[in-house]
Structures are given as structure tokens and as C-alpha cells.
Design an enzyme around this catalytic site. Structure first.
Site, mmCIF file in Angstrom:
data_model
loop_
_atom_site.group_PDB
_atom_site.id
_atom_site.type_symbol
_atom_site.label_atom_id
_atom_site.label_comp_id
_atom_site.label_asym_id
_atom_site.label_seq_id
_atom_site.Cartn_x
_atom_site.Cartn_y
_atom_site.Cartn_z
ATOM 1 N N HIS A 1 45.325 19.169 -8.526
ATOM 2 C CA HIS A 1 46.553 19.725 -7.946
ATOM 3 C C HIS A 1 47.645 19.966 -8.983
ATOM 4 O O HIS A 1 48.630 20.637 -8.701
ATOM 5 C CB HIS A 1 47.091 18.788 -6.869
ATOM 6 N N HIS B 1 41.342 16.429 -2.489
ATOM 7 C CA HIS B 1 41.650 15.791 -1.210
ATOM 8 C C HIS B 1 40.413 15.717 -0.313
ATOM 9 O O HIS B 1 40.241 16.509 0.611
ATOM 10 C CB HIS B 1 42.784 16.532 -0.506
ATOM 11 N N SER C 1 45.637 20.565 2.318
ATOM 12 C CA SER C 1 46.456 21.683 2.790
ATOM 13 C C SER C 1 45.590 22.874 3.187
ATOM 14 O O SER C 1 45.770 23.458 4.260
ATOM 15 C CB SER C 1 47.455 22.092 1.701
ATOM 16 N N SER D 1 37.735 21.478 -0.654
ATOM 17 C CA SER D 1 37.377 20.206 -1.299
ATOM 18 C C SER D 1 36.326 19.433 -0.504
ATOM 19 O O SER D 1 36.080 18.262 -0.769
ATOM 20 C CB SER D 1 38.628 19.351 -1.513
ATOM 21 N N CYS E 1 45.328 31.378 -4.000
ATOM 22 C CA CYS E 1 44.118 31.574 -4.808
ATOM 23 C C CYS E 1 43.029 32.304 -4.033
ATOM 24 O O CYS E 1 43.030 32.348 -2.794
ATOM 25 C CB CYS E 1 43.622 30.240 -5.361
ATOM 26 N N CYS F 1 43.570 22.732 -11.646
ATOM 27 C CA CYS F 1 42.871 23.994 -11.423
ATOM 28 C C CYS F 1 43.526 25.088 -12.256
ATOM 29 O O CYS F 1 44.757 25.214 -12.253
ATOM 30 C CB CYS F 1 42.929 24.355 -9.944
ATOM 31 N N GLU G 1 50.597 19.451 -5.346
ATOM 32 C CA GLU G 1 50.691 20.709 -6.093
ATOM 33 C C GLU G 1 52.142 21.178 -6.200
ATOM 34 O O GLU G 1 52.582 21.645 -7.255
ATOM 35 C CB GLU G 1 49.839 21.804 -5.433
#
Length: 316
Positions: A79, A46, A229, A273, A200, A101, A131
Site C-alpha cells: 500500500h 489486505h 478497499s 488480494s 489502477c 505497488c 495507501e
């Protein structure tokens, strides 16, 4: 006329995480291996600058697989995607590369494992986020229920309150998610959580860095995209940590200079990102207007690397 003095607190870690780095590399290596065009289902990450840069190299971004021809490679975004997407690609004998990922894939595997053990899943996440759609799409309809807030926990309708587990989107606010998990554990005492937190390492590290830097500054700027996000969560974390003015900016040109009149210090970070080039652009914009002193505020050092899929490491 003297230039006003300003301290820039530069949060670290910031910007690209290992999963984003890998996803971008996958598109670049696919273009090198197969030539243009290479199709990418959904934005690879993103960030408009990243997407536009890859588009210039020959990547074609689409929303759905049916927009892709059968005879060109397609890449699935970082995502993650519902199981139905690679299944459709296989039916069409397409060459595809999954850039999901690995930490999102870990959540997919958890959800699958819990389902095999007869548990219904609750996912903490944002409705409509790619996601969330990808994770919920690992299991049949009704097997994964979405909650976004503590209030949602009170109304979620489960099949058997003693046979449920939960997973989370990887890019949520750590503090907000704790409250939702606590509410789930009160309502469903036997709920099973992940062995290791789903949020994460990169999301957690960037939020921790913002918590360290935000109280020092009059303003916080988060370099990132409005549909990111993890970037939006950094703005929220900064505001909660005591920064009166916390804003998301895509690029230096988006800075509201009037809102920053009279300030003495600014904290800067970037979503996972957002490339460092855009952070440097913002720093240069401040240097053009202020006598700037830069201070690094580092709360962790990241050494994580993810390998690209084998198909891209093999000759064409």
C-alpha cells in the site's frame, strides 16, 4: 431428493493483481535470502489467509517501524508508506525492502512532481487507509488535502484555487471517483489531473467484470477481506449494476446459506488480494449443495508483471 440446479457465473479478471503477486513474492524471497524472522510493516496485502500463510513461514507483522529490531530486514507493504518511514529505517541502518505497488509509487511521483511545480494537492481517497496515509505522507503536512465525497469538494480549503492538482487512491470505485473529479473541475476549473488515471488497471478490470456478471445473477459473492478497499468497492459496484444481493465473504465458511435459499444463479469474483484457492473453496461449497454449472464471464485478459527489487535477485 434431487439437488437444486445452480449457475455459477465466474467473473474474470478476479483475484491477485500484479502488485499483490509481487508483494507476496518479495516476502517469500526475503525469507529465502535472509531466513526468519523477516519483519513486515503493516499487512503486506489486505487478506488474512495470505498474512497467516506468510506468518507461518516466518514473517512477523507489525504496525510501526519501532516494533522492529535494527538487525533484521523489514518490508514495507504494497500500500506504500510515508517518506518518514524509509528515512527512519536509514537512520537506524536497517536493511529494508519496499514492496509498494509500482502503480501506487506512480501516484507518489505525481504528487512530488506537482509539489515541485508549486501546486497544492487534493487526494481523492479513504481517510485512514494505508495507501492514503502513504501518499499524503510523501509531502509535508497541509500540502495534500483529502476529499472522500462530492460533498467534501464544496468545503475543501485550498491555498490558491488556481494552483492545485489532484491524485486518487488506486482502489476506488471508478464511477464514484468520476463524480468527485467532475465536482473538483467545476469548483476549480484550472485543476490539473494525472496524465493517466490513477485508479489502477486491476481495480478497473475487476469492476468491469462485475458490471458484466452482476445483472445475470440472483446474488453476487465477492471473496475478500473486510479491510480491503478494492473488495468492498466490488460489492458496491455489483449492487449498483443490478444485483439484489451482493456480499463480501472472507471464506466459504462465511457464506450465509439461508440468504441464498431459492436462488438459481450466483456470480463470484475476488478482490485483488484474495488468492484463487479461496475462490475454489467457495465453488466447492456450492457444488456440495447444488447441481452446479460454471460459466466464465471474461471481460479482459491481464498480462502485467512487476519485477521484484534487485536486492532480492542478488545472492546473499
Amino acid at each position: 431428493m434431487t439437488t437444486p440446479e445452480l449457475t455459477l457465473y465466474l467473473a474474470a479478471p478476479r483475484g491477485f493483481c500484479a502488485g499483490v503477486d509481487r508483494a507476496i513474492k518479495i516476502v517469500e524471497m526475503a525469507l529465502t535470502k535472509w531466513g526468519a524472522p523477516v519483519y513486515v510493516r503493516h499487512e503486506i496485502v489486505h487478506n488474512k489467509f495470505v498474512v497467516d500463510s506468510l506468518r507461518e513461514k516466518g514473517a512477523v507483522f507489525v504496525e510501526e517501524l519501532d516494533e522492529c529490531p535494527d538487525d533484521r530486514p523489514v518490508i514495507f507493504s504494497a500500500h506504500g508508506v510515508p517518506k518518514s518511514v524509509p528515512a527512519a529505517a536509514e537512520r537506524r541502518n536497517m536493511v529494508y525492502v519496499d514492496a509498494t505497488c509500482p502503480l501506487v509509487s506512480k501516484v507518489h511521483i505525481e504528487a512530488q512532481r506537482h509539489a515541485e511545480n508549486g501546486l497544492q494537492m487534493i487526494m481523492i481517497g479513504h481517510k485512514g487507509h494505508p495507501e492514503t496515509i502513504g501518499t499524503m505522507g510523501q509531502l509535508p503536512d497541509g500540502e495534500v488535502l483529502l476529499v472522500e465525497t462530492v460533498a467534501d469538494v464544496a468545503t475543501v480549503d485550498v491555498r490558491d484555487p488556481d494552483k492545485i492538482a489532484f491524485v486518487t487512491q488506486t482502489t476506488l470505485s471508478v464511477d464514484d471517483t468520476k463524480d468527485i473529479i467532475a465536482a473538483l473541475e467545476v469548483r476549480f476549473p484550472n485543476i490539473i489531473g494525472p496524465h493517466k488515471e490513477d485508479i489502477c488497471y486491476a481495480t478497473t478490470n475487476r469492476q468491469d467484470a462485475v458490471k458484466a456478471v452482476a445483472p445475470k445473477a440472483d446474488a453476487l459473492l465477492v471473496v475478500g477481506a473486510p479491510n480491503s478497499s478494492n473488495s468492498r468497492r466490488l460489492v458496491e459496484v455489483g449492487a449498483k449494476a443490478g444485483c439484489d444481493y451482493a456480499q463480501l465473504v472472507q471464506r466459504a465458511e462465511n457464506i450465509d446459506w439461508r440468504a441464498l435459499e431459492g436462488i438459481r444463479s450466483v456470480a463470484i469474483t475476488a478482490g485483488a488480494s484474495a488468492p484463487e484457492l479461496l475462490v475454489n473453496e467457495v465453488i466447492d461449497a456450492f457444488k456440495a449443495r447444488f447441481d452446479v454449472t460454471v460459466e466464465l464471464v471474461e471481460t479482459a485478459v491481464e498480462t502485467v508483471e512487476f519485477k521484484v527489487p534487485r536486492v532480492l535477485r542478488e545472492p546473499a
